[in-house]
Write a protein that holds these residues in place. Structure first.
Motif: not given
Length: 386
Positions: A178, A183, A224, A276-279, A302-304, A351
């Protein structure tokens, strides 16, 4: 070779199309939802120029079809929430062709159409078994609650997204990292009076709005902001007054673009999708190479830089080329994993401005040669042959 593809998303549909008719290969796609259920799914997205290059080189028919139902992504602009300009990048400075802006529903329609005849809907993966030949046997739950076994497969491909059931069954649930970011996404329709068109970002501190027009007189908006740690999104953040405060500059006067977005966010607040942004760690295959993972099932990031669906496109067309040439899951990993690792690292580094780096200094660095060179590598290094 009998190949089963779990999920008719971006990577799964492109892989299936690339394999249909290949000598010695029988392909079936299994989709959890009923036919047509994704017709209006999702909001909007941008696909990077590397996705379009991958299609142009390996599936020109899909390249043409996507261009026909999308808008070009020609420029990338960044401003502060008060309208102070920070970056204005012509995408052709770092790419061979523009990216695109499109609705998710249109992307699904265009990619799924060629494989409709090979797709079985209403098949939710429930379990994995093996047959006497050591092949994986997927067990599906159908809408009526019954179980279906479709026989043994030499290769099962997980194209079933970030929460891949195939990956969980074959290799265990991945442990996501996390990033302490929320987002949220919104598709605004009837946007005649929208004061902007192409891909833009607007910062107030680390808080960022991202937006662009998509076909059908609509605008995709994403916000975001920091939530810190592994906590869930707090209830107080899911309120219009809180979101307005996040993106209102200290001067108290947001730019026309930010003003327009804040008004639409408040008006359509109940339609927002929160996440929530996660990878997750990269995993390309499991079960001795009998299970192969593509797209977010393999490499949720991450979607940046908007590379989630873009890398799924690369995965789909390049994996099809590898398998048609007689390659296997290991060959896919050798080609794709170094590339994906580079993309994930670059997306994470990009990011910085939503993770606390000063947005002015961080954005201006993105207009300098080191970052532009990395973007050029991202957008152009797609192999013509595998």
């Amino acid at each position: 070779m009998r190949i089963g593809i779990i999920g008719s998303g971006v990577a799964g549909s492109l892989l299936a199309e690339g394999l249909l008719g290949a000598p010695g290969q029988e392909v079936t796609v299994f989709e959890r939802v009923a036919e047509g259920e994704h017709a209006e799914a999702g909001t909007g997205l941008n696909l990077g120029p590397n996705a379009l290059k991958a299609l142009r080189l390996h599936n020109p028919a899909r390249h043409a079809a996507l261009r026909a139902v999308s808008l070009p992504w020609n420029r990338w602009t960044v401003e502060l929430a008060d309208g102070t300009p920070l970056l204005d990048l012509d995408m052709l400075e770092v790419a061979e062709e523009p990216g695109v802006r499109i609705r998710w529903s249109e992307l699904y329609r265009v990619l799924r159409a060629p494989v409709a005849g090979a797709t079985r809907h209403g098949h939710a993966l429930e379990a994995l078994e093996e047959d006497t030949a050591g092949r994986l046997v997927p067990v599906f739950r159908r809408p009526d609650g019954s179980l279906a076994r479709e026989g043994g497969f030499d290769l099962l491909v997980g194209g079933d997204g970030r929460y891949s059931r195939l990956r969980a069954l074959a290799a265990g649930e991945p442990v996501p990292e996390q990033l302490g970011l929320c987002i949220y996404r919104l598709l605004v329709s009837e946007a005649d009076d929208c004061p902007f068109d192409d891909y833009g970002q607007w910062f107030e501190g680390a808080n960022r709005l991202l937006a662009f027009r998509v076909p059908g007189n609509a605008v995709y908006v994403a916000g975001t902001f920091r939530i810190f740690g592994d906590t869930s999104i707090p209830d107080y953040a899911r309120r219009p007054v809180y979101q307005r405060a996040l993106f209102t500059p200290s001067s108290g006067q947001p730019s026309p673009a930010v003003t327009w977005m804040l008004e639409r966010i408040e008006r359509h607040f109940d339609d927002i999708h929160w996440a929530r942004t996660q990878q997750a760690p990269i995993l390309r295959h499991a079960a001795g190479g009998r299970a192969l993972f593509l797209g977010d099932a393999a490499q949720a990031m991450v979607p940046t830089l908007g590379q989630g669906a873009t890398q799924a496109i690369e995965d789909g067309v390049l994996t099809a080329a590898i398998l048609r040439a007689g390659g296997d899951a290991e060959a896919v990993a050798r080609l794709r994993d170094p590339r994906v690792a580079f993309v994930r690292d670059l997306s994470r580094a990009a990011s910085d401005t939503i993770l606390g780096t000063d947005p002015v200094a961080g954005t201006r660095k993105k207009g300098e040669p080191p970052f532009l060179d990395a973007l050029r590598r991202l957008y152009t290094e797609v192999p013509e042959r595998v």
